[in-house]
Enzyme design. Sequence first.
Site, PDB file in Angstrom:
ATOM      1  N   ASN A 195       1.244  -1.041   0.007  1.00  0.00           N
ATOM      2  CA  ASN A 195      -0.101  -0.206   0.012  1.00  0.00           C
ATOM      3  C   ASN A 195       0.909   1.240  -0.238  1.00  0.00           C
ATOM      4  OD1 ASN A 195      -1.034   2.185   0.718  1.00  0.00           O
ATOM      5  ND2 ASN A 195      -2.875   0.969   1.566  1.00  0.00           N
ATOM      6  N   GLU A 245      -4.152   1.403  -2.806  1.00  0.00           N
ATOM      7  CA  GLU A 245      -4.044   3.283  -2.646  1.00  0.00           C
ATOM      8  C   GLU A 245      -3.204   4.149  -3.146  1.00  0.00           C
ATOM      9  OE1 GLU A 245      -4.939   5.975   1.631  1.00  0.00           O
ATOM     10  OE2 GLU A 245      -4.137   3.610   1.424  1.00  0.00           O
ATOM     11  N   ASP A 267      -4.633  -5.215   0.385  1.00  0.00           N
ATOM     12  CA  ASP A 267      -4.661  -4.157   1.427  1.00  0.00           C
ATOM     13  C   ASP A 267      -5.750  -4.952   1.964  1.00  0.00           C
ATOM     14  OD1 ASP A 267      -5.397  -2.910   3.735  1.00  0.00           O
ATOM     15  OD2 ASP A 267      -4.565  -1.249   2.768  1.00  0.00           O
ATOM     16  N   ASN A 326      -7.144  -4.641   4.901  1.00  0.00           N
ATOM     17  CA  ASN A 326      -7.989  -3.685   5.861  1.00  0.00           C
ATOM     18  C   ASN A 326      -8.894  -4.427   7.067  1.00  0.00           C
ATOM     19  OD1 ASN A 326      -7.354  -0.735   5.980  1.00  0.00           O
ATOM     20  ND2 ASN A 326      -8.333  -0.700   3.916  1.00  0.00           N
ATOM     21  N   ASP A 337      -2.189  -6.365   5.662  1.00  0.00           N
ATOM     22  CA  ASP A 337      -1.848  -6.758   4.619  1.00  0.00           C
ATOM     23  C   ASP A 337      -1.466  -8.173   4.419  1.00  0.00           C
ATOM     24  OD1 ASP A 337      -0.816  -3.783   3.644  1.00  0.00           O
ATOM     25  OD2 ASP A 337      -0.517  -3.421   5.101  1.00  0.00           O
ATOM     26  N   ASP A 340       2.673   4.136   5.464  1.00  0.00           N
ATOM     27  CA  ASP A 340       1.978   3.903   7.384  1.00  0.00           C
ATOM     28  C   ASP A 340       2.047   2.408   6.712  1.00  0.00           C
ATOM     29  OD1 ASP A 340      -0.231   4.739   5.199  1.00  0.00           O
ATOM     30  OD2 ASP A 340      -0.528   4.956   6.955  1.00  0.00           O
ATOM     31  N   HIS A 341       3.006   1.768   5.555  1.00  0.00           N
ATOM     32  CA  HIS A 341       2.553  -0.173   5.237  1.00  0.00           C
ATOM     33  C   HIS A 341       4.347  -0.068   5.102  1.00  0.00           C
ATOM     34  CE1 HIS A 341      -1.492  -1.049   4.730  1.00  0.00           C
ATOM     35  NE2 HIS A 341      -1.994   0.542   4.621  1.00  0.00           N
TER      36      HIS A 341
END
Length: 270
Positions: free
Chosen positions: A7, A34, A147, A149, A218, A247-248
Amino acid sequence: MKIATFNINGIRSRLPGLLEWLAREAPDVVCLQELKAGDSAFPIAEINAAGYGAIWQGQASWNGVAILQKGGDPIESRRGLPGGKDDTHSRYIEAAIDGIVIGCLYLPNGNPQPGPKFDYKLAWFERLIAYAAALLESGHPVILAGDFNVVPTDEDIYNPRSWKKDALLQPETRECFERLVAQGWTDALRHVYGDERIYTFWDYFRQHWQTDSGLRIDHLLLSKHVAARLKTAGVDKWVRGQPHASDHAPTWIELGAAKTTRRAAPKGAV
């Protein structure tokens, strides 16, 4: 064969970091999520210059998915999940690469919950579950990467207490993931690392990266034909520690060569 999911959290703003990672780790296939960029803003020239072909489905400011192939061009087999006639989100793209069907997905976040965003998350998840079953029934080697989520269990988060109301940990979310895996998929990281804690995401708040307060959201899910080739898996944590990082962190698997069935020689052959 190294296959990664990442991501990127904005491909234009984080392109230098992406190119550095590609040069250093040289994955064969990359699933990106993303993108936060429309189709025309996708940096295909820079990706090509790095030695990769790509397919992508962009969306301005939000969502967006892409598949990169080192030294080749992915053969697109689908964009968007079935049953989404009125769904305008760019969240799924699929390609055939070296005999494997690779589905790159960005499952909805679902926050705040309850509410329409959480309802959309669960509805999208049901579409994924139905389509994943069809992929398995096809008999083709398949990887679902992206991802999701979803924090599958409390062992996949540094501390569930402060996240109890988050859509990533809700019982309905976890139940969907459980039903998906139960179809016959292998959760690659959990298969390799067993009970060991391993994270793929660290948010930007409260020094969570610095204290390794992460989440595993992930995932790479493998059909049985691919799982039989699984050699190892990991997370390139160094990417998360770079300046202006997503942030991944990239999450990856390595596969051994596909087994071939040797035909018996005809009678009389030497």
